[in-house]
Structures are given as structure tokens and as C-alpha cells.
Design an enzyme around this catalytic site. Structure first.
Site, mmCIF file in Angstrom:
data_model
loop_
_atom_site.group_PDB
_atom_site.id
_atom_site.type_symbol
_atom_site.label_atom_id
_atom_site.label_comp_id
_atom_site.label_asym_id
_atom_site.label_seq_id
_atom_site.Cartn_x
_atom_site.Cartn_y
_atom_site.Cartn_z
ATOM 1 N N CYS A 115 0.814 -1.225 0.000
ATOM 2 C CA CYS A 115 0.000 0.000 0.000
ATOM 3 C C CYS A 115 0.850 1.278 0.000
ATOM 4 O O CYS A 115 0.325 2.371 -0.187
ATOM 5 C CB CYS A 115 -0.939 -0.014 1.197
ATOM 6 S SG CYS A 115 -1.840 -1.558 1.308
ATOM 7 N N HIS A 251 -3.748 6.757 2.104
ATOM 8 C CA HIS A 251 -4.155 5.415 1.679
ATOM 9 C C HIS A 251 -5.526 5.097 2.262
ATOM 10 O O HIS A 251 -5.792 5.356 3.443
ATOM 11 C CB HIS A 251 -3.116 4.397 2.159
ATOM 12 C CG HIS A 251 -3.535 2.989 1.925
ATOM 13 N ND1 HIS A 251 -4.003 2.557 0.702
ATOM 14 C CD2 HIS A 251 -3.591 1.912 2.753
ATOM 15 C CE1 HIS A 251 -4.323 1.283 0.792
ATOM 16 N NE2 HIS A 251 -4.084 0.869 2.024
ATOM 17 N N ASN A 281 -10.206 -0.686 -0.478
ATOM 18 C CA ASN A 281 -8.752 -0.542 -0.346
ATOM 19 C C ASN A 281 -8.087 -1.109 -1.611
ATOM 20 O O ASN A 281 -8.185 -2.299 -1.872
ATOM 21 C CB ASN A 281 -8.314 -1.310 0.911
ATOM 22 C CG ASN A 281 -6.816 -1.321 1.121
ATOM 23 O OD1 ASN A 281 -6.040 -0.993 0.233
ATOM 24 N ND2 ASN A 281 -6.402 -1.735 2.309
HETATM 25 N N1 COA Z 1 -18.949 -9.752 8.007
HETATM 26 C C1 COA Z 1 -19.501 -10.114 9.170
HETATM 27 N N2 COA Z 1 -18.766 -10.478 10.247
HETATM 28 C C2 COA Z 1 -17.438 -10.480 10.107
HETATM 29 C C3 COA Z 1 -16.801 -10.133 8.903
HETATM 30 C C4 COA Z 1 -17.618 -9.760 7.832
HETATM 31 N N3 COA Z 1 -17.106 -9.405 6.641
HETATM 32 N N4 COA Z 1 -15.480 -10.244 9.079
HETATM 33 C C5 COA Z 1 -15.253 -10.630 10.340
HETATM 34 N N5 COA Z 1 -16.456 -10.791 10.971
HETATM 35 C C6 COA Z 1 -16.695 -11.201 12.341
HETATM 36 C C7 COA Z 1 -15.562 -12.013 12.912
HETATM 37 O O1 COA Z 1 -15.721 -13.377 12.558
HETATM 38 C C8 COA Z 1 -15.723 -11.764 14.381
HETATM 39 O O2 COA Z 1 -16.746 -12.596 14.853
HETATM 40 P P1 COA Z 1 -16.602 -13.323 16.275
HETATM 41 O O3 COA Z 1 -16.470 -12.212 17.280
HETATM 42 O O4 COA Z 1 -17.859 -14.112 16.362
HETATM 43 O O5 COA Z 1 -15.348 -14.143 16.155
HETATM 44 C C9 COA Z 1 -16.224 -10.337 14.460
HETATM 45 O O6 COA Z 1 -16.753 -10.035 13.161
HETATM 46 C C10 COA Z 1 -15.176 -9.326 14.818
HETATM 47 O O7 COA Z 1 -14.043 -9.576 14.038
HETATM 48 P P2 COA Z 1 -12.755 -8.738 14.226
HETATM 49 O O8 COA Z 1 -11.707 -9.215 13.264
HETATM 50 O O9 COA Z 1 -12.401 -8.662 15.683
HETATM 51 O O10 COA Z 1 -13.260 -7.291 13.776
HETATM 52 P P3 COA Z 1 -12.572 -5.894 13.951
HETATM 53 O O11 COA Z 1 -13.459 -5.056 14.785
HETATM 54 O O12 COA Z 1 -11.127 -5.999 14.321
HETATM 55 O O13 COA Z 1 -12.633 -5.319 12.480
HETATM 56 C C11 COA Z 1 -11.322 -4.987 10.534
HETATM 57 C C12 COA Z 1 -11.965 -6.003 11.450
HETATM 58 C C13 COA Z 1 -10.577 -5.754 9.442
HETATM 59 C C14 COA Z 1 -12.390 -4.129 9.909
HETATM 60 C C15 COA Z 1 -10.349 -4.097 11.349
HETATM 61 O O14 COA Z 1 -9.505 -4.886 12.123
HETATM 62 C C16 COA Z 1 -9.533 -3.234 10.467
HETATM 63 O O15 COA Z 1 -10.040 -2.420 9.753
HETATM 64 N N6 COA Z 1 -8.203 -3.367 10.537
HETATM 65 C C17 COA Z 1 -7.316 -2.647 9.641
HETATM 66 C C18 COA Z 1 -7.149 -3.478 8.444
HETATM 67 C C19 COA Z 1 -6.633 -2.713 7.293
HETATM 68 O O16 COA Z 1 -7.037 -1.624 7.058
HETATM 69 N N7 COA Z 1 -5.757 -3.349 6.549
HETATM 70 C C20 COA Z 1 -5.211 -2.838 5.377
HETATM 71 C C21 COA Z 1 -4.122 -1.904 5.712
HETATM 72 S S1 COA Z 1 -3.244 -1.570 4.275
#
Ligand code: COA
Length: 324
Positions: A115, A251, A281
Site C-alpha cells: 500500500c 491510503h 482498499n
Molecule cells: N462480516 C460479518 N462479520 C465479520 C466479517 C464480515 N465481513 N469479518 C469478520 N467478521 C466477524 C468475525 O468473525 C468476528 O466474529 P466473532 O467475534 O464471532 O469471532 C467479528 O466479526 C469481529 O471480528 P474482528 O476481526 O475482531 O473485527 P474488527 O473489529 O477488528 O474489524 C477490521 C476487522 C478488518 C475491519 C479491522 O480490524 C480493520 O479495519 N483493521 C485494519 C485493516 C486494514 O485496514 N488493513 C489494510 C491496511 S493496508
């Protein structure tokens, strides 16, 4: 004293695949919902390739940027493409772009910095220009991430999109004012995708191709601490304050990351243009596609100060403060 040459962006262009996929479309093929995706990320839809290729979109974005700049392909002496999803291992996407544009006088190579790819590309071009090694360059960030995400992993596949953005850069006395960049390879596995497994018949290997895997929370923590610090460094180098910057073209990973950066810098969110709602993204493509959107809307005036910042896989980060 003679002014040191830097690089000015004189034209931008972008190209997105035609096929638009909404969060509701995704909820028909996996256990997710518009509510979950949009409330956690700000993403509502993304463009995903059908027939389009990384090089094809790059060439189109490059043509548009050259047209806006009034520069012919033959004038280019350097083409750098930031991508981790080139169509071939070799030739590079940049060499495909060179051929597609007819940029016969350009040297061409790719940069794999995920990225941060477009920013690292711009900084590389700026270094070439400052060293007198080139005068007119094309920098592109382009991805077809839909080919490398795991469509069985709902926590990552919903985040990404495809597309390409380009900028024509010319040697000038004003343009790139300050740069910061860095890498933390020890944390690389927080966002990783294996390239190819060993196909040597004399060696036993697991032949399953692996797709991109991400520890979302670790990447989130990395972004909200590293990006404001990197932005502060370029502000300090240039002797500017956060409010002197017209736009923060960051980004587009997650709306919450952008809001956190804005809060840390004490800058209102209207200085942070957004494309992730309709693009998701696009890794190296995010920054140049957003820059082109802002430019095409006529939001930029000569002399405006803009900060661009990329961050992600590697882990890597890079920030440029430019004068438009
Ligand atoms: N739809 C529905 N539920 C989903 C899901 C989706 N697409 N993806 C994950 N879940 C569920 C998980 O299974 C989890 O369920 P559980 O609690 O029963 O196990 C729950 O949602 C929470 O998951 P979690 O991974 O803890 O969510 P989060 O609050 O950390 O959010 C992101 C996930 C990816 C949105 C967040 O971590 C994020 O934005 N991180 C930065 C990632 C990023 O930007 N990366 C690129 C950088 S270049």
C-alpha cells in the site's frame, strides 16, 4: 546558490474496472452484511476486475495522466509502477506500460511495497530527478487484489478493490517538499500472501496456493501510530503546521484509521478526501486514484500544500508533502 531539482506532479489519471460490487452483493455469496462492512470500514462498494488486467488499467490511467499533462509518451524517461499484483512475474507491469504507451525512451521497473507502492514510487522518481538521472516520469499505483484475496475469508476479502492511478512528474524547482519513509519487516506477517510454492518434482511441498491473510487489529494499531508520526515528520521538515495542509490524501484502508489520524493531528475530516466508500482498499492504487479524483473535481489550486501517505504490507509506510 542553484536550486536543487525536485519533482512536480503535472497530470493525473485513473482507471477503475467497470464491474461494481456492493456490500449487498457480497452478502449474497458470504455471511456478511452492509451494516458490518460499512460500520467498521466505511466501505460500501468496490470495483472488481472481470477481463481487465493490472497492466491494462495502468496503461489507461497513464494515458489519461499524460493527456492532462500535455506530455507525449516519448518524453518519458522513467516509468515506475507500485504493485504487488502484476500480471506477470516478468515482464514487470512498468515494462508492459512502456510498451502499451510507446514510451520508447523510458526505463521501466516495478516497486513492491504494497500500500506504500505509489509513494515509494514517487520518492524514487524524486531521487532520480534530484540526482539528474531523469526529467519526466510516470508513477503508477495499480492492483488487481481480487485475484489474491481469499474469497473464503470474509474478514479480508470484503476490504479490497481493483484499479490504477497515475501521475506525470516533471523536474522543477518546486514540488516535492519533504519525504518520510520506513519499513518494519519483523511485522511483515501481519499482512502477508505467499507467492508460489516450489514446483520442483524432486522436492515434496504443499502445492496449495495461499492467499492474503491479515491480522486486522495489528495492522490497525500499526497504522494509527505510524501514520500520524510520519506526517508530523514531513511537517517538521518543511516547517509547516497541520492546518497549512489543504488536503491529506491518505491510503484508503479504513475510515476509522483516517478519523484517528485526523484526530491526532487536530485537523477536521473535510481535509481528508475519501474514496474508500466507492473503491475499497486498492493498496498501491488508493493514493493516486484519490489524488486524481480530487484533481478532476478541480479541488486543487497551484501552490496548495498536500500530504500523501501510504501504509500497509511489509510493513511499510511513506509520506510526501508536495506543493501543487
Ligand atoms: N462480516 C460479518 N462479520 C465479520 C466479517 C464480515 N465481513 N469479518 C469478520 N467478521 C466477524 C468475525 O468473525 C468476528 O466474529 P466473532 O467475534 O464471532 O469471532 C467479528 O466479526 C469481529 O471480528 P474482528 O476481526 O475482531 O473485527 P474488527 O473489529 O477488528 O474489524 C477490521 C476487522 C478488518 C475491519 C479491522 O480490524 C480493520 O479495519 N483493521 C485494519 C485493516 C486494514 O485496514 N488493513 C489494510 C491496511 S493496508
Amino acid at each position: 546558490m542553484e536550486n536543487r531539482l525536485t519533482s512536480r506532479i503535472i497530470g493525473t489519471g485513473s482507471c477503475l474496472p467497470e464491474n461494481v460490487v456492493t456490500n449487498d452483493d457480497l452478502s449474497k455469496i458470504m455471511d456478511t452484511s452492509d451494516e458490518w462492512i460499512s460500520s467498521r470500514t466505511g466501505i460500501r462498494k468496490r470495483h472488481l476486475v472481470k477481463e481487465e488486467t493490472t497492466a491494462g488499467m495502468s496503461i489507461e490511467a497513464g494515458k489519461r495522466a499524460l493527456q492532462q499533462a500535455g506530455v507525449s509518451p516519448e518524453e518519458l524517461d522513467l516509468i515506475v509502477v507500485g504493485t504487488l499484483t502484476g500480471d506477470y512475474i516478468t515482464p514487470s507491469t512498468a515494462c508492459e506500460v512502456q510498451a502499451g504507451l510507446g514510451a520508447i525512451n523510458a526505463t521501466a521497473f516495478d516497486i513492491n511495497a504494497a500500500c506504500s507502492g505509489f509513494i515509494f514510487g514517487l520518492q524514487t522518481v524524486n531521487a532520480y530527478i534530484s540526482a539528474g538521472m531523469c526529467k519526466t516520469a510516470l508513477v503508477i499505483g495499480a492492483e488487481t487484489l481480487s485475484k489474491i484475496v481469499d474469497w473464503n475469508d470474509r474478514s479480508t476479502c470484503v476490504l479490497f478493490g481493483d484499479g490504477a492511478g497515475a501521475a506525470v512528474v516533471k523536474a522543477d524547482t518546486m514540488g516535492v517538499l519533504a519525504c518520510d519513509h520506513g519499513s518494519d519487516g519483523a511485522k511483515g506477517m501481519y499482512l502477508a500472501g505467499l507467492n508460489r510454492t516450489n514446483n520442483n518434482p524432486l522436492i515434496q511441498t504443499d502445492k496449495a496456493l495461499q492467499y492474503v491473510q491479515m491480522d486486522g487489529q495489528e495492522v490497525y494499531k500499526f497504522a494509527v501510530s505510524t501514520v500520524p508520526a510520519s506526517i508530523q515528520k514531513v511537517l517538521d521538515q518543511a516547517g509547516l503546521a497541520p492546518e497549512d495542509i489543504k488536503y491529506y490524501v491518505l491510503h484508503q484502508a479504513n475510515l476509522r484509521i483516517l478519523q484517528s489520524v485526523a484526530k491526532r493531528l487536530k485537523v477536521p475530516m473535510d481535509r481528508f478526501p475519501i474514496s474508500l466508500d466507492h473503491c475499497g482498499n486498492i493498496s498501491a492504487g488508493s493514493v493516486p486514484i484519490l489524488l486524481d479524483e480530487v484533481n478532476q473535481k478541480g479541488m486543487l489550486q497551484k501552490g496548495d500544500k498536500i500530504i500523501m501517505s501510504g501504509f500497509g504490507g511489509g510493513l511499510t509506510w511513506g509520506t510526501c508533502l508536495i506543493e501543487w
